[in-house]
Scaffold this motif. Structure first.
Motif: not given
Length: 217
Positions: A79-86, A128-129, A133-134, A136-140
């Motif tokens: 998942p995008s958020e998981e990857f970019f945040v971690s 939505e897809e 993904f975006s 995830g970037h915002a969370a990072a």
């Protein structure tokens, strides 16, 4: 001459960043998860190593003795958020331990504002897809903004289009703030080669600090 780490060196943006840095006389440590797949990256001025940007220990070990880090790493299998945040947490932790103060990350244009207070990915009808993904970037980016002052980070967000991997380096680009630049909304092309110019410029002569900045042709 600087010593620069490039995480995600096997991707389009990463390869271009490595090439631009070496052309300017810098020493580059190119980081990929599986060096056997990217042996062509190794050469004069480039050391190829294995590493995982989501592991703070890897970041600290690899970055020690370097002057700056570029993060161009992307994974689509988690998942995008998981990857970019971690990955962001690991970079901040690892670079702090390594004593490396400059971090330039490649963002995504969909996290820029299309109108005051409205990100591109929040516009009506946005797929939505792509929005997931975006986000995830915002969370990072939120993690970076909450971090202490030890790391001088910059997120460069190219236009929300498919960048041109074949266009030659022109050396020309514009950097703005957190809003889409005129012509940076997909009506004009932008190349990976010129994105790499902006990345290395911001390492050689940092002008933008602890912020999200649009970059476009």
């Amino acid at each position: 001459m600087s010593r620069i780490v490039v995480f995600g060196a096997g991707g389009r943006a990463g390869r271009r960043a490595v090439s631009e840095a070496v052309t300017r006389g810098h020493q580059v440590t190119a980081v990929v998860r599986d060096p056997a797949k990217y042996r062509q990256l190794a050469g004069d001025g480039v050391s190829l190593v294995a590493g995982d940007v989501t592991r703070a220990d890897d970041v600290a070990e690899i970055a020690t003795g370097h002057d700056a880090v570029i993060n161009a790493a992307v994974r689509l299998d988690i998942p995008s958020e998981e990857f970019f945040v971690s990955g962001t947490h690991a970079l901040l932790n690892g670079l702090g331990r390594a004593g490396v103060g400059r971090l330039v990350l490649i963002g995504i244009g969909t996290t820029l504002e299309a109108a005051p207070g409205v990100m591109v990915h929040d516009a009506p009808g946005f797929p939505e897809e792509g929005r997931v993904f975006s986000l995830g970037h915002a969370a990072a980016l939120a993690v970076l903004r909450e971090a202490g002052p030890e790391i001088d980070w910059l997120v460069l967000a190219p236009p929300p289009i498919f960048l041109d991997d074949a266009a030659p380096r022109s050396g020309r680009y514009r950097i703005g703030g957190g809003r889409l630049l005129p012509g940076g909304d997909g009506t004009a092309s932008f190349s990976y080669a010129d994105l790499a110019v902006a990345l290395i410029d911001e390492i050689e002569t940092p002008k933008h600090h602890r912020t999200l900045a649009a970059v476009a042709a």
